[in-house]
Design an enzyme around this catalytic site. Structure first.
Site, short mmCIF file in Angstrom:
data_model
loop_
_atom_site.label_atom_id
_atom_site.label_comp_id
_atom_site.label_asym_id
_atom_site.label_seq_id
_atom_site.Cartn_x
_atom_site.Cartn_y
_atom_site.Cartn_z
NE ARG A 90 -3.62 2.33 2.50
CZ ARG A 90 -4.41 2.65 3.52
NH1 ARG A 90 -4.37 1.94 4.63
NH2 ARG A 90 -5.24 3.66 3.42
CG ASP A 147 -4.55 4.85 0.12
OD1 ASP A 147 -4.70 3.63 -0.03
OD2 ASP A 147 -4.76 5.43 1.20
CG LEU A 208 -18.29 6.36 7.49
CD1 LEU A 208 -19.69 6.41 8.09
CD2 LEU A 208 -17.86 7.73 6.98
CG ASP A 282 -12.61 4.55 20.24
OD1 ASP A 282 -13.81 4.39 19.91
OD2 ASP A 282 -11.81 3.61 20.37
N GLY A 330 -14.10 0.76 10.11
CA GLY A 330 -14.42 0.47 11.51
C GLY A 330 -15.74 1.01 12.00
N GLY A 332 -18.19 2.59 10.02
CA GLY A 332 -19.26 2.26 9.07
C GLY A 332 -19.77 0.84 9.22
CD GLU A 333 -15.99 -2.95 8.02
OE1 GLU A 333 -15.69 -3.79 8.89
OE2 GLU A 333 -15.20 -2.59 7.13
CG ASN A 334 -17.62 -2.84 13.56
OD1 ASN A 334 -18.06 -3.98 13.47
ND2 ASN A 334 -16.42 -2.50 13.12
#
Length: 403
Positions: A90, A147, A208, A282, A330, A332-334
């Protein structure tokens, strides 16, 4: 079959995955933290839930790479370094020159090094990681996965800033966009889940995490994205301010006595959710405080969600409609509560989301819209490492990929 390593080298870290291609099976995943310290932490997961962790001195990224490869051998994950047929890296920035992943040559390395001023925190460790793998696996193809590459399809009206045109031609000042590997992966996966050709779809991808960006993807091509010349532009993030009035920089320099570099450091590392809440970058901590009645935390969450909500409307307008909204990374998924804040009120544009599907959905591929919703809403866990491995195989011509 070919074993491919996907690598992400940070300033003091090295993340890697070993995948078997083209069947896309993850064989091992590793993380080296605190590189350069006497108490570096090495972690590897492999097999049927096996995990190994060690704390030891690691002075350089080269030592971290050597240790990672040694452990792959020690645990029988590979029997020889010759089994590794390609390494994908990456790389933060490819400017306009690199609209696709490339085999790394010395010329490519020189180009990447010349882009350091565009990514002073990220590009030096990217280069160190490449050099380390080149030294240990000199005959293995190394591929740079940028990226920025996915966003090179943006039209001029979306990538140019309204500055004197010479600044673009002379200094390359324009919107580049980032998180391209993630946006590419989730939009391709959305096409599969929707059972429709990517060329026919208008998608809004919301990546996100602590860093966050949104992309408008029409016909499989990025036509706009929120991050700009640097990853500072766009929506509110964990510690980054996102877009604001540039006149604030000289104003704050005068008021605080800070240098331009100091002010930029504040905007990059002390702003965003952290700066607004005064508590944490966080979102989980901030959400807990908001539930307990902390006004600044609640305000930070509203601002974060409102910026995303607004860009979804903007990008739907730019594409003259939207077929699906994707949540990934992290947060967006959770975070069901953030998704709810973002989606609330979008019914006017055909987004009918189902709270019972959204609530509690974490880290799994899932449609969270009602069946009759014209616009689909999908949670898709990102997999940048798989995208890097796919590109390494494709660019390196290593094996036939699955159809």
């Amino acid at each position: 079959m070919a074993k491919i390593m996907a690598v992400n080298a940070g300033s003091s870290s090295l993340k890697f995955q070993l995948l078997e291609m083209p069947n896309e099976t993850m064989i091992a995943v590793g993380l080296v933290e605190r590189v350069g310290k006497d108490d570096a932490i090495f972690t590897i997961k492999y097999g049927e839930g096996q995990k190994f962790t060690d704390v030891l001195p690691l002075a350089t990224h080269k030592e971290a790479v050597e240790l990672s490869l040694e452990k792959l051998m020690e645990f029988g994950i590979i029997s020889s370094y010759d089994e590794i047929k390609g390494v994908g890296h990456r790389v933060l920035h490819g400017k306009e020159k690199y609209a696709d992943s490339v085999i790394i040559t010395e010329d490519v390395m020189q180009d990447i090094e010349s882009y350091t001023e565009l990514g002073p925190l990220h590009i030096p460790p990217n280069l160190i990681g490449i050099r380390a793998f080149q030294a240990i696996l000199p005959n293995v193809p190394q591929v740079a996965v940028f990226d920025t590459a996915f966003h090179q399809t943006m039209p001029e009206e979306n990538f140019l800033y309204s500055l004197p045109y010479e600044y673009y031609t002379e200094y390359g000042i324009r919107k580049y966009g980032f998180h391209g590997t993630s946006h590419k992966y989730v939009t391709e996966r959305a096409s599969e889940l929707l059972g429709r050709p990517l060329q026919d779809l208008r998608l809004i991808s919301c990546h996100l995490g602590s860093g966050a960006s949104i992309a408008a993807v029409a016909g499989g091509e990025s036509i706009d994205t929120t991050m700009g010349f640097t990853p500072l532009e766009g929506i509110t993030m964990g510690t980054r301010s996102g877009s604001l009035d540039p006149a604030l920089i000289p104003f704050l320099m005068e008021k605080t006595g800070k240098t331009a570099e100091d002010v930029l450091n504040v905007m990059n590392k002390e702003s965003g959710i952290y700066g607004l809440s005064g508590l944490s970058s966080d979102l989980r901590d901030v959400q807990t405080a908001a539930k307990e009645g902390n006004h600044r935390s609640e305000m930070a969450l509203r601002i974060f969600a409102n910026r995303i909500h607004g860009y979804i409307g903007q990008y739907a307008a730019e594409m003259n409609g939207v077929d699906a909204i994707i949540f990934t990374a992290g947060v967006g998924e959770n975070s069901d509560s953030i998704r709810e804040r973002v989606l609330r009120g979008l019914e006017f544009m055909g987004v009918y989301w189902d709270p019972s599907l959204n609530n509690g959905a974490r880290g799994e591929e899932l449609f969270i819209n009602y069946p009759h919703s014209p616009v689909k809403v999908i949670i898709i866990p990102t997999n940048e490492e798989l995208m890097i491995a796919r590109d390494t195989v494709r660019v390196g011509g290593l094996v036939e990929q699955n159809a």
